[in-house]
Write a protein that holds these residues in place. Structure first.
Motif, PDB file in Angstrom:
ATOM      1  N   ARG A 413     111.822  71.638  38.993  1.00 28.95           N
ATOM      2  CA  ARG A 413     112.910  70.695  38.730  1.00 28.95           C
ATOM      3  C   ARG A 413     113.992  70.832  39.802  1.00 28.95           C
ATOM      4  N   SER A 416     113.422  69.376  43.331  1.00 27.92           N
ATOM      5  CA  SER A 416     113.553  67.918  43.462  1.00 27.92           C
ATOM      6  C   SER A 416     115.021  67.496  43.456  1.00 27.92           C
ATOM      7  N   TYR A 480     118.972  73.737  28.280  1.00 29.00           N
ATOM      8  CA  TYR A 480     119.287  74.228  29.627  1.00 29.00           C
ATOM      9  C   TYR A 480     120.632  73.670  30.053  1.00 29.00           C
ATOM     10  N   VAL A 502     122.224  70.361  28.294  1.00 26.21           N
ATOM     11  CA  VAL A 502     121.153  69.479  27.826  1.00 26.21           C
ATOM     12  C   VAL A 502     120.312  70.170  26.762  1.00 26.21           C
ATOM     13  N   GLU A 565     108.690  65.571  31.538  1.00 22.87           N
ATOM     14  CA  GLU A 565     109.139  64.175  31.439  1.00 22.87           C
ATOM     15  C   GLU A 565     110.600  64.113  31.111  1.00 22.87           C
ATOM     16  N   LYS A 566     111.015  64.971  30.194  1.00 23.86           N
ATOM     17  CA  LYS A 566     112.424  64.977  29.804  1.00 23.86           C
ATOM     18  C   LYS A 566     113.320  65.359  30.966  1.00 23.86           C
ATOM     19  N   MET A 567     112.727  65.998  31.982  1.00 26.53           N
ATOM     20  CA  MET A 567     113.516  66.375  33.154  1.00 26.53           C
ATOM     21  C   MET A 567     113.222  65.457  34.334  1.00 26.53           C
ATOM     22  N   GLY A 568     112.606  64.323  34.048  1.00 28.12           N
ATOM     23  CA  GLY A 568     112.455  63.311  35.086  1.00 28.12           C
ATOM     24  C   GLY A 568     111.158  63.373  35.865  1.00 28.12           C
ATOM     25  N   ILE A 569     110.244  64.265  35.463  1.00 30.34           N
ATOM     26  CA  ILE A 569     108.949  64.335  36.157  1.00 30.34           C
ATOM     27  C   ILE A 569     107.952  63.506  35.365  1.00 30.34           C
ATOM     28  N   ALA A 570     107.221  62.644  36.066  1.00 30.62           N
ATOM     29  CA  ALA A 570     106.328  61.717  35.372  1.00 30.62           C
ATOM     30  C   ALA A 570     105.154  62.458  34.747  1.00 30.62           C
TER      31      ALA A 570
END
Lengths: 790, 306
Positions: A413, A416, A480, A502, A565-570
């Motif tokens: 995470r 990125s 986190y 979050v 996904e919740k952290m923006g990774i598909a």
């Protein structure tokens, strides 16, 4: 020494004993003459009788098979017509109790050394019962080979690896048996019979000691009360100190304690009705998982690995001989397994993640069959109905620890978006999963056989319907903190401001269901060759299938994906795609023969096969840094090869057995999305299996039936490819074993050794999170076994 | 202005005949409406290009005779609103199957309520569109979105229908090198979807890149990268969106988070023709990754200006 079968009354059993004595006498006379020649004296009648008795012990497995087939009509495999495969269009291997004892074989894994094209590697723990036959097999979930023990068809592969110390016989029938036995007998059926009080009366005991604090103990009581009632109670215990060391904590990883008990009751309420009940349980505490890192050459992991299991099975068999040559048989079984597998799932010294899999499963089965003969015995038929119900409850949490959270989640995470990096608020992140899997099925089957002189034609068909459901409940609660890091450097500098806190709440509930219908036909033709001493040749074509279902191991990956996904990774895949797998189906074409030469002193079984498999189930490790193993259906595979088994008794008291199997199993069509594996060999299945054993009895000249038994054997396996790309493999290797035994009428002492050349080899390889691991095969092992009857 | 249906339509028509014969009888008479925006381009390029939103077109379809009639009561242009027209039944092709319908039509005429002639009505309707589903998306899209691609002439003006919120799929190729002197590498993905959502006044647009991966070495795809409030210029070929040094925001469960590391040094989105069904997008990310995307927002039927 096994006593001759007790007379049950009736001319058939009596005829068996007469035949057996004639065979033994013929051998024994030759031996007696030899003895007389060497000893330069006349053998007494008493000594001749003793020599006959010991010679009957040395009858080859093939003769033992012939003798055993007349007939235990309480044996479901015998009733379904597969007993004595040598007079049937079947390829198989029969292992007598004598050979099993001599090779220290106490379960299915031991068969792997002997049976051609059958491979059951010893790795992981006893929950791992990966079996490959003719290149086709399974590492997870559904087995490709069925197992029955005293008529109980074991439903869960996790219960295959059990210790049986009073084996009466073992047989492996190769080729699809689905037309008679249905699900999960796609490549064959293993049938194990334990010693019955109808075959032996008295006490039997066994004590084995060996390297690495190995201790094995068996005690059994076998008693016939009267013509109607018989009973046996037996128990066994096994302790193993282990030989592989976890260098992280300098403790032995593969120690084990096992105990079991079996109670058999026989009751004949009338001449035509027989009832048998076999109840057994076993308890296991095992370390296991001596996985060595390829990079470091060491076994070193920080978290605990163990496997604990309790199994209970009960099988009730009722047989009734009906008028007009019909037999009705009912087999009812209840099975319960309760186990706990806990792993350091990364097998590294760093705290990445652990997995626990606790399950309880109850299974009930009912099989009813009716068998009859018509047309003066030229036509026989069998029809049956089968049903089962299973209910599995599993609790399988995966716990991410500090290194796992940091390396698998946070670092990805933050790389990125280093300007807004995160820090996990806790040291552990549990991903909880609870599953319930009820499943059930019904089946109807039929087989007809027609004798026309030297020809026999048979055809069978079975219709199976199954319904499988999965209720899943996966959840995770954590949090986190995100920071505002304008410099964008990592690690996060001190003093940066909090950007956002979050909470992470994950919840996945659902219900999946699948059902399928399978039709499994089989046809065969056998031509008996009367001019060749009871030999025959055959052709058989049959279909088999392995059940589909749901793979629960991948849910931890699904949760991990949802977290990312919740952290923006598909997300990479959907639940339905990743956890469900379809039934695997095969068509098996086989030609073979069973031959008897040299007045049956040389027996040869030969077979050639071709198997076409669609939707083959493969266990793959998903790409990237994931925690689970994925079941997938490959496009198509095919396998061809052959087996040969020779059982030769050139002179009395000497037996040579050789078995060899060759398999060429390859993908015909399989793409995993990126790579095309067409033409590659199937992983984990060996190309060659080899077994050879020489056994020689030396009667002690002045004290027959006291004698010395010398035995040497070699078993070989390989090549085994470790991945679909065939870039890594275990070459063919051979293991040497031998034993020397002193045998007296009521006791024996055997000194034995396995892998005497201390050959190094790997039994398993895998790649996880980009790290390679393998498990080494067992090194040299020696021990001593004392057996006593009284 | 004439329009032709390219060869793909003929092939689609042939396929459609097979499709309809395999999938059952087409429906007889049915009507449906769809709300779209209109891009109004005058022949005189010095005149202002207009956009009107919220125009509802009704299509009346005769699936047996393959006739389609188009009408509206809410056309706005040149300062007038609620203009109406109803076309003659046009020859066309109707395909239905798999729970969706597609219809093409051409050479339609009508009279606008202000007396002007409406000519050269051409276009197609489809409900088979690209779609992408993302749970919790701040810019949610429907799973299946109907699309009307139509153009017609009113006087010296051509009117093109379009959706102010469209999703384009196609191929993204990124060129980059890992370090100075390292060989150039290329990475292509067809997983990325580009969304163009216009503001009401058409002066700005938000671009969302779903499932985007800029290099093989990234290992993962970013679920949604959002570029907000990019300037829009309308032109004879549709529109151009262009901006420089835009800091994108990544959507995750906590909301939108800026991603300075992936700054878009420059980005240009343009349509090759005013049907607005295709876009080409060029961009440079973090000074290192040069990306090119070409994609479409509909899968079937090509209608091109002649």
């Amino acid at each position: 020494m096994i006593q001759l079968n007790r007379l049950h009354g009736g001319s058939q059993q009596g005829a068996l004993n007469i035949m057996k004595r004639r065979v033994a006498t013929a051998i024994a006379v030759a031996a007696a003459v030899a003895l007389a020649g060497t000893a330069k004296r006349v053998i007494t009648a008493e000594e001749l009788q003793d020599v006959q008795a010991l010679a009957s012990d040395l009858v080859s497995d093939s003769i033992a098979l012939s003798n055993a087939t007349i007939l235990d009509d309480l044996d479901v495999v015998a009733v379904k017509g597969s007993s004595n495969f040598r007079i049937r269009p079947l390829s198989g291997t029969y292992i007598s109790s004598i050979r099993a004892e001599g090779l220290e074989v106490h379960g299915v894994k031991g068969m792997s050394d002997i049976v051609p094209n059958f491979y059951m590697p010893d790795y992981g723990s006893r929950i791992t019962s990966s079996i490959y036959v003719r290149g086709i097999g399974a590492r997870m979930d559904q087995p490709a080979v069925g197992l029955t023990v005293d008529n109980v068809g074991i439903m869960n592969k996790d219960a295959y690896d059990i210790d049986i110390t009073d084996i009466a016989s073992m047989e492996m029938l190769r080729g699809p048996q689905s037309s008679m036995y249905g699900r999960n007998t796609m490549t064959g059926l293993i049938n194990i019979r334990t010693l019955s009080p109808r075959d032996y009366e008295g006490w039997k005991s066994l004590v084995t000691v060996g390297l690495h604090s190995m201790l094995k103990f068996h005690l059994g009581w076998y008693h016939t009360f009267n013509e109607r009632c018989a009973m046996s109670v037996s128990g066994n215990f096994y302790r193993y100190g282990g030989e592989f060391i976890n260098e992280y904590n300098n403790k032995t990883v593969d120690k084990e304690v096992y105990g079991g008990m079996r109670v058999k009751n026989y009751y004949n309420p009338s001449e035509s009705v027989k009832i048998a009940n076999v109840a057994s349980f076993s308890l296991l505490r095992q370390g296991g998982y001596p996985y060595e890192s390829v990079a470091t050459g060491k076994i070193a992991y920080n978290d605990t690995c163990f496997y604990r299991r309790f199994i209970f099975t009960d099988g009730l068999t009722v047989t009734a001989n009906l008028p007009e040559n019909m037999t009705l048989m009912s087999v009812t079984t209840a099975q319960y397994i309760h186990d706990n597998m806990t792993l350091d799932q990364d097998f590294l010294p760093e705290p990445y993640f652990t997995l626990t899999q606790r399950k309880r499963e109850v299974s009930l089965t009912q099989d009813i069959m009716l068998k009859g003969t018509e047309l003066g015995g030229n036509y026989s038929w069998l029809a049956g109905l089968y049903g089962f119900y299973r209910h599995l409850h599993m609790d399988a949490p995966v716990t991410f620890k500090e290194a796992g959270i940091q390396n698998l989640i946070v670092d990805h995470r933050n790389s990125s978006n280093p300007h807004y990096p995160i820090v996990w608020d806790t040291d552990v992140l549990p991903l909880n999963s609870v599953f319930r899997m009820p499943s059930g099925g019904v089946a109807a089957y039929h087989e007809s056989r027609f004798d026309a002189g030297d020809w026999n034609f048979a055809g069978g068909i079975r219709l199976d319907y199954e319904n499988v459901q999965l209720n899943y409940d996966n959840y995770c609660s954590s949090s986190y903190t995100m920071y505002d890091n304008p410099a964008g450097t990592l690690p996060i500098p001190a003093g940066v401001a909090v950007f956002r806190k979050v909470p992470v709440e994950l919840s996945l509930h659902g219900h999946l269901r699948t059902h399928y219908l399978q039709i499994s036909p089989k046809v065969s033709v056998i031509r008996h060759l009367p001019g060749v001493n009871g030999s025959n040749v055959y052709v058989t074509i049959g279909k088999g299938f392995k059940a589909g279902g749901f793979n629960t191991q991948m849910f931890s990956d699904v949760l991990q994906q949802k977290l990312m996904e919740k952290m923006g990774i598909a997300s990479q895949y959907s639940i339905e795609d990743i956890v469900s797998y379809k039934p695997e189906k095969s068509w098996n074409f086989e030609i073979g023969g069973h031959f008897n030469f040299l007045k049956s002193r040389l027996k040869a079984d030969v077979s050639l096969f071709y198997i076409n498999v669609t939707d083959q189930q493969l266990t793959v490790f998903p790409p990237g840094e994931t925690t689970g193993r994925m079941m997938t259906n490959a496009g198509k595979t095919r396998s061809f090869g052959g087996e040969i088994t020779l059982d030769y008794t050139p002179v009395p008291l000497l037996n040579v057995m050789v078995s060899y199997g060759y398999t060429n199993a390859r993908f015909v069509k399989y793409k995993d999305g990126n790579i095309d594996y067409k033409g590659k060999r199937l992983p984990y299945a060996p190309s060659n299996t080899l077994f050879a054993q020489v056994t020689y009895l030396i009667p002690l000249s002045s004290k027959a039936p006291y004698y010395v038994e010398l035995s040497a054997n070699v078993s070989g396996v390989g090549d085994i490819y470790w991945n679909e790309a065939n870039s890594l493999k275990q070459n063919l290797y051979a293991l040497l074993g031998c034993s020397v035994a002193y045998k007296a009428p009521r006791w024996s002492l055997e000194l034995w050794g396995k892998n005497l050349t201390d050959t190094g080899y790997a039994t398993f390889y895998f790649k996880s999170m980009g790290n390679e691991f393998l498990q080494r095969g067992k090194p040299i092992s020696v021990g001593a076994t004392v057996r006593a009857t009284f | 202005m004439k329009f032709k249906i390219v060869g793909g339509l003929l092939m689609a028509a042939a396929a459609g005949m097979i499709l309809t014969s395999c999938l059952g009888e087409p429906k007889n008479d049915y009507s449906f409406s769809i709300k779209v925006s209109n891009l109004i381009i005058p022949d005189d390029l010095n005149s202002e290009i207009q956009v009107s939103h919220g125009c509802t077109y009704s299509l009346k379809v005769d699936g047996v005779k393959n006739k389609i009639a188009v009408s509206t009561t809410t056309l706005a242009m040149n300062g007038s609103s609620n203009l109406t027209f109803a076309s003659n039944p046009m020859d066309g092709l109707v395909l239905s199957g798999y729970g969706s319908e597609s219809a093409t039509f051409a050479r339609g005429t009508a009279k606008l309520s202000n007396g002007k002639e409406v000519t050269d009505i051409n276009g197609f309707y489809t409900s088979i569109v690209n779609y992408y589903e993302l749970a919790g998306d701040p810019f949610p899209m429907a799973v299946v979105r109907p699309m009307l691609v139509m153009n017609y002439r009113v006087g010296d003006t051509t009117i093109y229908t379009f959706s102010p919120d469209s999703f384009f799929s196609g191929s993204t190729t990124t060129t980059y090198s890992l370090g100075e002197g390292a060989p150039e590498k290329h990475f292509t993905t067809k997983d990325a979807v580009y969304r163009v959502k216009f503001a009401e006044n058409m002066k700005t647009a938000t671009l969302v890149l779903y499932n985007i991966q800029f290099a093989e070495e990234m290992g993962v795809k970013l679920a949604a990268v959002v570029l907000k409030d990019l300037p829009v210029t309308l032109c004879k070929d549709g529109y151009v969106i262009s901006a420089q040094n835009v800091v994108p925001e990544m959507f995750d469960d906590s909301g939108l988070t800026p991603m300075p590391r992936y700054i878009f040094n420059n980005i240009v989105v343009e349509t090759p023709n005013p049907t607005l069904t295709d876009i080409k997008c060029d961009y440079t990310v973090a000074g290192a990754f040069k990306g090119v995307f070409e994609g479409q927002c509909v899968n079937k039927f090509e209608v091109s200006a002649k």
